[in-house]
Write an enzyme that holds these catalytic residues in place. Structure first.
Site, PDB file in Angstrom:
ATOM      1  N   LYS A  37       0.799  -1.163   0.174  1.00  0.00           N
ATOM      2  CA  LYS A  37      -0.167   0.175  -0.170  1.00  0.00           C
ATOM      3  C   LYS A  37       0.746   1.712  -0.130  1.00  0.00           C
ATOM      4  CE  LYS A  37      -0.776  -0.534   4.913  1.00  0.00           C
ATOM      5  NZ  LYS A  37      -1.769  -0.150   6.573  1.00  0.00           N
ATOM      6  N   ARG A  63      -8.535  -0.392  16.373  1.00  0.00           N
ATOM      7  CA  ARG A  63      -9.044   0.472  14.544  1.00  0.00           C
ATOM      8  C   ARG A  63      -9.763  -0.406  14.013  1.00  0.00           C
ATOM      9  NH1 ARG A  63      -3.817   1.282  11.425  1.00  0.00           N
ATOM     10  NH2 ARG A  63      -4.505  -1.126  10.998  1.00  0.00           N
ATOM     11  N   TYR A  77      17.308  29.827   8.025  1.00  0.00           N
ATOM     12  CA  TYR A  77      16.045  30.313   8.403  1.00  0.00           C
ATOM     13  C   TYR A  77      16.439  30.467  10.026  1.00  0.00           C
ATOM     14  CZ  TYR A  77      13.633  30.879   3.723  1.00  0.00           C
ATOM     15  OH  TYR A  77      13.190  30.657   2.476  1.00  0.00           O
ATOM     16  N   MET A 113      12.882  24.598   2.191  1.00  0.00           N
ATOM     17  CA  MET A 113      12.026  23.743   1.175  1.00  0.00           C
ATOM     18  C   MET A 113      13.023  22.844  -0.051  1.00  0.00           C
ATOM     19  SD  MET A 113       8.995  25.488  -1.035  1.00  0.00           S
ATOM     20  CE  MET A 113       7.824  25.522  -0.154  1.00  0.00           C
TER      21      MET A 113
HETATM   22  C1  PLP Z   1      -4.143  -5.509   8.339  1.00  0.00           C
HETATM   23  C2  PLP Z   1      -2.355  -4.920   8.153  1.00  0.00           C
HETATM   24  N1  PLP Z   1      -0.962  -5.664   7.815  1.00  0.00           N
HETATM   25  C3  PLP Z   1       0.438  -5.657   7.828  1.00  0.00           C
HETATM   26  C4  PLP Z   1       0.557  -4.151   7.664  1.00  0.00           C
HETATM   27  C5  PLP Z   1       2.373  -4.355   7.130  1.00  0.00           C
HETATM   28  O1  PLP Z   1       3.009  -3.777   8.631  1.00  0.00           O
HETATM   29  P1  PLP Z   1       4.497  -3.632   8.639  1.00  0.00           P
HETATM   30  O2  PLP Z   1       5.396  -2.425   7.440  1.00  0.00           O
HETATM   31  O3  PLP Z   1       4.255  -2.790   9.665  1.00  0.00           O
HETATM   32  O4  PLP Z   1       4.868  -4.820   8.575  1.00  0.00           O
HETATM   33  C6  PLP Z   1       0.182  -3.424   7.024  1.00  0.00           C
HETATM   34  C7  PLP Z   1       0.017  -2.219   7.622  1.00  0.00           C
HETATM   35  O5  PLP Z   1      -0.022  -0.862   8.128  1.00  0.00           O
HETATM   36  C8  PLP Z   1      -1.622  -3.266   8.020  1.00  0.00           C
HETATM   37  O6  PLP Z   1      -2.151  -1.802   7.922  1.00  0.00           O
END
Ligand code: PLP
Length: 357
Positions: free
Chosen positions: A35, A130, A254, A302
Site C-alpha cells: 500500500k 482500530r 532561516y 524547502m
Molecule cells: C493489516 C496490516 N497488515 C500488515 C501491515 C504491514 O505492516 P508492517 O509494514 O509493519 O510490516 C499493515 C501495515 O500497516 C497492515 O495495516
C-alpha cells in the site's frame, strides 16, 4: 543536467528481503504489503519485483487497480475492504479478496453475495481498537459468512498494536484473545506484520503480512535491519550545489538557528522539505558526504539543507550527499527527526526522481 535529487530504488534488495521473509517464516504464505505506493518505492515497479509473492495486499481499490495494470494476475487483498457499493464493484472487477471488518461491509456482502468468488478475510479486533469485529461477535459473523454464497472461504485475521517491542506483553494478550475468539472455527489464520513475524515467531501462522521489512527497514525496536539480514531498498541522494566559507559568528539559514563556532566550510545540498526531507531535523543530524558522515546545521529549507563540512575540506560542488539508505540507516535518521521510517519513505515527494537499479 537535471537536478540530481534522486531516490535510488533497488528492486534486487526487495526480492532479497522477500527471501529473508521466507527464511524467517518458512511455513507461511507471504502477503506482501504494497500500500501507499509500495511504501513510497513505486507500486508498479515493486509489483513486478514481487512476482514470487503468494499475495499482494493494498489499502485501496485504486492501488489494487495499479497492481492489475502492472500485470499482477495473482491474489490481491484489500486490507480495508470496500466502504460503499462503488468500491465493492471495483473490488469484484479487480478480482480482489477483501477484509471484512465492519457491519456495513457485511451488509454489502449480504446484498451482493452471488458475485463473490474470492476468499474473505474476517478481521477480529483483539486490542488494536482500530478495525475489526469485537471478539464477542466473531462466532455469529463467521457463521453468516459460511452461509453466504461465495463467501464461505474465510481467513481469520487480526493485527498487532505493539509487536515492534518484544518486551510488551500486549502481543501475547492479543494472540490469546484471538485463540479464544476463533476456538472451534475452521480456516487459515493471519496475524503477523513484519514486527510480529520477527519478534513473535509463533504468530506466523498460515499467512504473514510483511510490509516495512520488504523495503529493508527494521520493524523492531531493539534490532537493526542488518541484525535481521535486510538490505535497504531506497537510498535518498542529492548533490552539493554550493560550498561556502562562513566566518566565526555567522549564522546559517532561516531563523539563524546555527552560529558558526569558527571559520568553516558550509555545504549547501539540493534537498529540502519540498522533497520530503523532514523539516524538524536537529543540528547534528547525520548525512553522508562522499560516503562519510557530516552533521547537518541550521534549519531545513524547502529545497536545501546546510552541512558542516569541517571534516570534509575536499568536498566540492557536485559531490554526492546521502540522506538515508545505503551507508546511513533510515532508522537512525528517523529517530533523530522524532519520526518513524514509514513516514520518511512514504513522504518522498514527486519532485524526487526515482532511479531504479
Ligand atoms: C493489516 C496490516 N497488515 C500488515 C501491515 C504491514 O505492516 P508492517 O509494514 O509493519 O510490516 C499493515 C501495515 O500497516 C497492515 O495495516
Amino acid at each position: 543536467m537535471s537536478r540530481q535529487t534522486i531516490a535510488r530504488i533497488n528492486l534486487d534488495a526487495i526480492q532479497y528481503n522477500l527471501g529473508r521473509v521466507r527464511s524467517i517464516a518458512p511455513n507461511s504464505s507471504v502477503a506482501c504489503v504494497v500500500k501507499a505506493d509500495a511504501y513510497g518505492h513505486g507500486l508498479a515497479r515493486v509489483c513486478s519485483a514481487l512476482r514470487a509473492a503468494e499475495l499482494l495486499a493494498v489499502a485501496t481499490t485504486g492501488e489494487a487497480a495499479v497492481c492489475r495494470e502492472s500485470g499482477w494476475m495473482g491474489r490481491l487483498l484489500l486490507l480495508e475492504g470496500p466502504s460503499n457499493s462503488a468500491e465493492f464493484d471495483e473490488m469484484i472487477s479487480l478480482n480482489a479478496e477483501t477484509v471484512v471488518h465492519h457491519e456495513t461491509q457485511l451488509d454489502l456482502l449480504r446484498q451482493r453475495h452471488g458475485q463473490i468468488n474470492q476468499a474473505i478475510w474476517l478481521k477480529i479486533d483483539t486490542g488494536m481498537h482500530r478495525l475489526g469485529f469485537p471478539v464477542s461477535d466473531v462466532p455469529e459473523v463467521y457463521a453468516e459468512l459460511q452461509k453466504l454464497k461465495g463467501a464461505e472461504r474465510t481467513v481469520l485475521m487480526s493485527h498487532f498494536a505493539c509487536a515492534d517491542d518484544v518486551s510488551n506483553d500486549m502481543t501475547r494478550r492479543q494472540m490469546e484473545l484471538f485463540e479464544q475468539a476463533t476456538s472451534g472455527l475452521q480456516g487459515p489464520v493471519s496475524l503477523a506484520n513484519s514486527a510480529g513475524m520477527v519478534n513473535f515467531r509463533d504468530s506466523q501462522r498460515d499467512y504473514v503480512r510483511p510490509g516495512i521489512m520488504l523495503y529493508g527497514i527494521s520493524p523492531c525496536k531493539r534490532k537493526t535491519a542488518s541484525d535481521i539480514g535486510l538490505r535497504p531498498a531506497m537510498t535518498l541522494q542529492c548533490e552539493l550545489i554550493a560550498v561556502n566559507q562562513a566566518r566565526k559568528g555567522d549564522t546559517v539559514g532561516y531563523g539563524a538557528s546555527y552560529t558558526c563556532p569558527e571559520t568553516m566550510p558550509i555545504g549547501v545540498a539540493a534537498i529540502g522539505y519540498g522533497d520530503g526531507y523532514p523539516r524538524h531535523t536537529p543540528n547534528g543530524m547525520p548525512v553522508l558526504v562522499n560516503g562519510r558522515r557530516a552533521p547537518l546545521v541550521g534549519h531545513v529549507s524547502m529545497d536545501m539543507i546546510t552541512i558542516d563540512l569541517r571534516g570534509h575540506t575536499e568536498a566540492r560542488v557536485g559531490d554526492k550527499v546521502t540522506l538515508w539508505g545505503e551507508g546511513l540507516p533510515i532508522e537512525e535518521v528517523a529517530s533523530c527527526a522524532g519520526m518513524i521510517p514509514y513516514q520518511l519513505i512514504c513522504g518522498v515527494t514527486a519532485r524526487v526522481t526515482a532511479r531504479v537499479e
